[in-house]
Design a protein around this motif. Structure first.
Motif, PDB file in Angstrom:
ATOM      1  N   GLY A   1     109.131  -6.511 -55.201  1.00 55.43           N
ATOM      2  CA  GLY A   1     107.588  -6.859 -54.978  1.00 55.43           C
ATOM      3  C   GLY A   1     107.034  -6.105 -53.782  1.00 55.43           C
ATOM      4  N   TRP A   2     108.035  -5.816 -52.657  1.00 57.76           N
ATOM      5  CA  TRP A   2     107.535  -5.002 -51.670  1.00 57.76           C
ATOM      6  C   TRP A   2     107.316  -3.739 -52.152  1.00 57.76           C
ATOM      7  N   PHE A   3     108.309  -2.909 -52.831  1.00 57.34           N
ATOM      8  CA  PHE A   3     108.317  -1.668 -52.950  1.00 57.34           C
ATOM      9  C   PHE A   3     107.122  -1.422 -53.915  1.00 57.34           C
ATOM     10  N   LEU A   4     107.087  -2.424 -54.883  1.00 63.06           N
ATOM     11  CA  LEU A   4     105.967  -1.938 -56.079  1.00 63.06           C
ATOM     12  C   LEU A   4     104.499  -2.511 -55.632  1.00 63.06           C
ATOM     13  N   ARG A   5     104.420  -3.122 -54.709  1.00 69.02           N
ATOM     14  CA  ARG A   5     103.071  -3.869 -54.471  1.00 69.02           C
ATOM     15  C   ARG A   5     102.729  -3.470 -52.846  1.00 69.02           C
ATOM     16  N   ASP A   6     103.616  -3.837 -52.039  1.00 64.10           N
ATOM     17  CA  ASP A   6     103.034  -3.746 -50.554  1.00 64.10           C
ATOM     18  C   ASP A   6     102.913  -2.294 -50.279  1.00 64.10           C
ATOM     19  N   PHE A   7     103.902  -1.629 -50.617  1.00 59.47           N
ATOM     20  CA  PHE A   7     104.014  -0.173 -49.979  1.00 59.47           C
ATOM     21  C   PHE A   7     102.776   0.615 -50.600  1.00 59.47           C
ATOM     22  N   PRO A   8     102.531   0.697 -51.874  1.00 56.10           N
ATOM     23  CA  PRO A   8     101.330   1.591 -52.376  1.00 56.10           C
ATOM     24  C   PRO A   8      99.964   0.872 -51.962  1.00 56.10           C
ATOM     25  N   ARG A   9      99.989  -0.491 -51.712  1.00 60.35           N
ATOM     26  CA  ARG A   9      98.783  -0.960 -51.070  1.00 60.35           C
ATOM     27  C   ARG A   9      98.551  -0.708 -49.723  1.00 60.35           C
ATOM     28  N   ALA A  10      99.583  -0.609 -48.983  1.00 63.32           N
ATOM     29  CA  ALA A  10      99.435  -0.271 -47.383  1.00 63.32           C
ATOM     30  C   ALA A  10      98.874   1.214 -47.203  1.00 63.32           C
ATOM     31  N   VAL A  11      99.618   2.252 -48.183  1.00 62.13           N
ATOM     32  CA  VAL A  11      99.084   3.627 -48.261  1.00 62.13           C
ATOM     33  C   VAL A  11      97.665   3.789 -48.513  1.00 62.13           C
ATOM     34  N   ARG A  12      97.247   2.840 -49.411  1.00 63.06           N
ATOM     35  CA  ARG A  12      95.857   3.091 -49.989  1.00 63.06           C
ATOM     36  C   ARG A  12      94.923   2.507 -48.726  1.00 63.06           C
ATOM     37  N   ARG A  13      95.339   1.521 -48.425  1.00 61.17           N
ATOM     38  CA  ARG A  13      94.378   0.625 -47.176  1.00 61.17           C
ATOM     39  C   ARG A  13      94.434   1.373 -46.064  1.00 61.17           C
TER      40      ARG A  13
ATOM     41  N   GLY B   1     104.189  10.222 -40.842  1.00 57.42           N
ATOM     42  CA  GLY B   1     102.931  10.453 -40.144  1.00 57.42           C
ATOM     43  C   GLY B   1     101.588   9.657 -40.111  1.00 57.42           C
ATOM     44  N   GLN B   2     101.373   9.090 -41.405  1.00 49.91           N
ATOM     45  CA  GLN B   2     100.400   8.104 -41.576  1.00 49.91           C
ATOM     46  C   GLN B   2     100.704   6.849 -40.895  1.00 49.91           C
ATOM     47  N   ALA B   3     101.925   6.391 -40.925  1.00 47.75           N
ATOM     48  CA  ALA B   3     102.325   5.179 -40.005  1.00 47.75           C
ATOM     49  C   ALA B   3     102.251   5.392 -38.502  1.00 47.75           C
TER      50      ALA B   3
ATOM     51  N   ASP C   1     101.553  -3.072 -42.299  1.00 45.75           N
ATOM     52  CA  ASP C   1     101.278  -1.935 -43.018  1.00 45.75           C
ATOM     53  C   ASP C   1     102.201  -0.807 -42.860  1.00 45.75           C
ATOM     54  N   THR C   2     102.624  -0.506 -41.406  1.00 48.07           N
ATOM     55  CA  THR C   2     103.548   0.454 -40.859  1.00 48.07           C
ATOM     56  C   THR C   2     104.751   0.326 -41.578  1.00 48.07           C
TER      57      THR C   2
ATOM     58  N   ALA D   1     107.010 -16.248 -25.510  1.00 53.43           N
ATOM     59  CA  ALA D   1     108.482 -17.067 -25.245  1.00 53.43           C
ATOM     60  C   ALA D   1     108.365 -17.771 -26.667  1.00 53.43           C
ATOM     61  N   ARG D   2     108.236 -17.442 -27.620  1.00 49.80           N
ATOM     62  CA  ARG D   2     108.745 -17.793 -28.861  1.00 49.80           C
ATOM     63  C   ARG D   2     109.734 -16.902 -29.488  1.00 49.80           C
ATOM     64  N   PRO D   3     110.725 -17.366 -30.362  1.00 48.09           N
ATOM     65  CA  PRO D   3     111.662 -16.533 -30.911  1.00 48.09           C
ATOM     66  C   PRO D   3     110.850 -15.241 -31.504  1.00 48.09           C
ATOM     67  N   ALA D   4     111.477 -13.966 -31.625  1.00 50.93           N
ATOM     68  CA  ALA D   4     110.785 -13.063 -32.139  1.00 50.93           C
ATOM     69  C   ALA D   4     111.066 -12.936 -33.673  1.00 50.93           C
ATOM     70  N   ARG D   5     110.196 -12.332 -34.620  1.00 49.91           N
ATOM     71  CA  ARG D   5     110.352 -12.324 -35.810  1.00 49.91           C
ATOM     72  C   ARG D   5     110.918 -11.184 -36.303  1.00 49.91           C
ATOM     73  N   PRO D   6     111.562 -10.968 -37.457  1.00 56.58           N
ATOM     74  CA  PRO D   6     112.390 -10.116 -37.963  1.00 56.58           C
ATOM     75  C   PRO D   6     111.416  -8.572 -37.838  1.00 56.58           C
ATOM     76  N   ALA D   7     109.956  -8.676 -38.071  1.00 57.60           N
ATOM     77  CA  ALA D   7     109.333  -7.636 -38.090  1.00 57.60           C
ATOM     78  C   ALA D   7     109.285  -7.109 -36.692  1.00 57.60           C
ATOM     79  N   GLN D   8     109.485  -8.041 -35.564  1.00 57.16           N
ATOM     80  CA  GLN D   8     109.362  -7.459 -34.419  1.00 57.16           C
ATOM     81  C   GLN D   8     110.700  -6.696 -33.989  1.00 57.16           C
ATOM     82  N   PHE D   9     111.726  -7.286 -34.462  1.00 57.02           N
ATOM     83  CA  PHE D   9     112.918  -6.595 -34.012  1.00 57.02           C
ATOM     84  C   PHE D   9     112.810  -5.190 -34.851  1.00 57.02           C
ATOM     85  N   LEU D  10     112.325  -5.365 -35.931  1.00 58.41           N
ATOM     86  CA  LEU D  10     112.377  -3.950 -36.668  1.00 58.41           C
ATOM     87  C   LEU D  10     111.730  -2.766 -36.013  1.00 58.41           C
ATOM     88  N   ILE D  11     110.394  -3.156 -35.679  1.00 65.30           N
ATOM     89  CA  ILE D  11     109.514  -2.222 -34.948  1.00 65.30           C
ATOM     90  C   ILE D  11     110.106  -1.729 -33.375  1.00 65.30           C
TER      91      ILE D  11
END
Lengths: 252, 329
Positions: B93-105, B242-244, B271-272, A101-111
């Motif tokens: 930051g997201w593309f250069l850091r989070d993306f490759p990290r998630a793939v490796r993790r 497919g990984q995601a 990560d997804t 019952a809290r506002p959803a986060r952008p990541a949740q809308f994305l998924i």
């Protein structure tokens, strides 16, 4: 099986329930959203078409990408921007919110929007509809993954008791013990129906009005028997109005 | 009924209306900053209304009043306990850091997706060798039934001209189609892994069969020149989708964990999303390369250049996924 509300208990220990959106309202909202997407694309297309002769290949590419971009991003962008609502959801008073019952986060809308393709399988959102029907909180697969629910937005509208048209004298109140018994024995459904009938009596046709108040008066009279002098010469409608006044107010 | 309802409503109504007004304002502007004084007032009103709700909860005939107060309390609860802070996203930051990290993790899910795709390719190639006489039964499109050498002839003579006039449109078509396939593959993760397994393996079979068909017909150089420039980005992008998808599947399966499914799914969100964001960028690049580069054959662009470009891209991609974002990991 699906329930009607999302039951929450606040940290202060107050339990409350938020009504979940029904399948009909969700489908209608989706239909409005599809119309909105179509309108955006048609408008955008006519603008781009005007320039197509200048660079047909580039404009053709932009149109192709626009179709895909608008149809994919519409839900994501609007839900983030309007805090869980698209145009269709706004019109039908629905909102996407977190399961807690809290506002959803952008990541949740994305998924929940990225998983739309699997909900639409095999056609016409059948898998999503089946999931809504089978899950406790009416969640399609995208909602299950994102931890979101679609609720009816809080319409904080209180019934206007001043519309009861209180009479100066209420013969039923002359018998406080019987009035208390009437309040005790009347269930919330019957009380709500009687209140609705009194508040909306002007909307009824004369025949329907007589029939409705006849049925309600019979039910209410069956619960408590008031002395003859308190109810004599009262029409069914007058009896129900006095009973509703007793049910919804205790002041003398 | 113990409560004097008239008095209760008369006294409560002003604060209920004030709470409604505050909440309406906050709902209209969910990301606007709220002052301390207003927050304190909101909290006070919310607590008083919660107490009012508790008082009418037990009342038999007050369903409407209870609903009204419940709606106020639920909105107040959402406003007070929810965080609608808009975070600034660093796209680089997201593309250069989070993306490759998630793939490796998530290496296990990546290995599974790769095994299915390349396993399917090996099966497709093997089937073509075994069933070379009935090779057309392996291909999903009638256009692939003709001999690769004939297709090469047609491609090199006629197609370059046609493609040159429609590169923009063609590129856009490829980008949107490939992205759609990637999103679909990802979404199928919710089918407990059945969907991505079938999709990755069957696509692998088709690719293996088609590639082997070119090889057996002596068109290996053309095939490499045609596929490598965009394929070395496009195919890994589909494998990463497919990984995601398998990350979702992994979260759906309890595997001895006590956490509820919602919690397990939320744990794989970052990560997804990081992987799918990277996939989208890769597919835009692949679409542009395929339309503006891959479709031009010798003598317009020498095969050596195309193959060299593809090899460089592949090396760059592998290095990027292996090395990027290592700092502070």
């Amino acid at each position: 099986m699906a329930s009607d509300g999302l039951e929450i208990r606040t940290p202060e220990g107050v339990p409350f329930s938020i009504p979940l959106a029904g399948a009909g309202a969700r489908m209608m909202a989706l239909f409005i959203d599809l119309l909105a997407i179509l309108a955006i694309l048609t408008t955008g297309l006519s603008v781009f078409r005007a320039f197509e002769r200048l660079a047909p290949d580039v404009i053709g590419g932009i149109i192709t990408l626009a179709y895909f971009g608008v149809s994919t991003a519409y839900g994501i962008v609007l839900e983030i921007w309007w805090n869980g609502q698209t145009l269709g959801k706004r019109l039908f008073g629905l909102r996407v919110m977190d399961r807690g019952a809290r506002p959803a986060r952008p990541a949740q809308f994305l998924i929940r929007n990225l998983l739309r393709p699997v909900d639409s399988l095999p056609a016409l959102y059948l898998l999503g509809a089946a999931s809504c029907w089978l899950t406790r909180h009416r969640q399609r697969l995208g909602d299950l993954a994102a931890g979101t629910v679609v609720v009816r937005t809080g319409v904080s509208v209180r019934a206007d008791w001043s519309q009861l048209g209180r009479e100066k004298y209420n013969s039923l109140r002359e018998h406080p013990a019987l009035a208390a018994r009437l309040r005790q024995r009347t269930g919330p459904e019957l009380a709500g129906l009687a209140l609705d009938a009194v508040l909306r009596r002007e909307e009824l046709t004369p025949e329907a009005r007589v029939a409705v108040f006849g049925i309600l008066a019979e039910r209410l009279r069956g619960l408590v028997e008031f002395p003859a002098e308190a109810v004599e010469a009262l029409s069914d409608e007058q009896y129900v109005r006095r009973a509703v006044e007793v049910l919804y107010s205790t002041s003398r | 009924m113990i409560l004097d309802l008239d008095r209760f409503v008369r006294e409560g109504e002003p604060r209920w209306q004030e709470l409604d007004a505050v909440l309406t304002r906050m709902e209209k502007h969910p990301y606007a900053a709220v002052g301390v004084a207003e927050l304190e007032r909101l909290h006070a009103l919310y607590q008083r209304t919660s107490a009012d709700l508790l008082r009418v909860r037990g009342l038999h005939s007050e369903a409407r009043l209870r609903q009204y107060l419940e709606s106020l309390v639920s909105r107040g609860y959402t406003a007070i306990h929810g965080v609608t802070q808009r975070k600034k996203v660093s796209w680089f930051g997201w593309f250069l850091r989070d993306f490759p990290r998630a793939v490796r993790r998530q290496a296990a899910a990546l290995a599974l997706a790769m095994a299915l795709f390349w396993g399917g390719s090996a099966v497709g190639a093997g089937l073509l060798v075994m069933m070379y006489e009935e090779r057309e039964t392996l291909f999903p499109f009638a256009g692939l039934a003709t001999k690769p050498s004939e297709r090469v002839k047609r491609e090199t003579v006629e197609r370059s001209k046609v493609v040159a006039e429609q590169t923009g449109r063609f590129s856009a078509h490829l980008i949107q189609n490939n992205t759609r396939v990637a999103i679909f593959t990802f979404a199928l993760g919710m089918t407990y892994g059945v969907g991505p397994t079938v999709l990755l393996f069957s696509n692998g079979v088709y690719l293996g069969a088609v590639a082997m068909d070119y090889v057996k017909d002596g068109q290996t150089v053309f095939l490499l020149g045609w596929l490598l420039p965009h394929g070395v980005i496009e195919l890994p992008a589909i494998i990463l989708a497919g990984q995601a998808a398998f990350l979702l599947t992994g979260a759906l399966l309890p595997r001895g964990r006590r956490a509820p499914v919602g919690e397990r799914l939320r744990a794989v969100f970052p990560d997804t999303l990081a992987i799918m964001g990277g996939v989208a960028v890769m597919l835009v690049w692949a679409g542009l390369v395929e339309a503006f580069f891959s479709q031009y054959h010798e003598p317009v662009v020498p095969y050596a250049v195309k193959i060299g470009f593809g090899v460089l891209e592949l090396g760059g991609l592998v290095a990027f996924l292996q090395m990027a974002g290592r700092d502070g990991e």
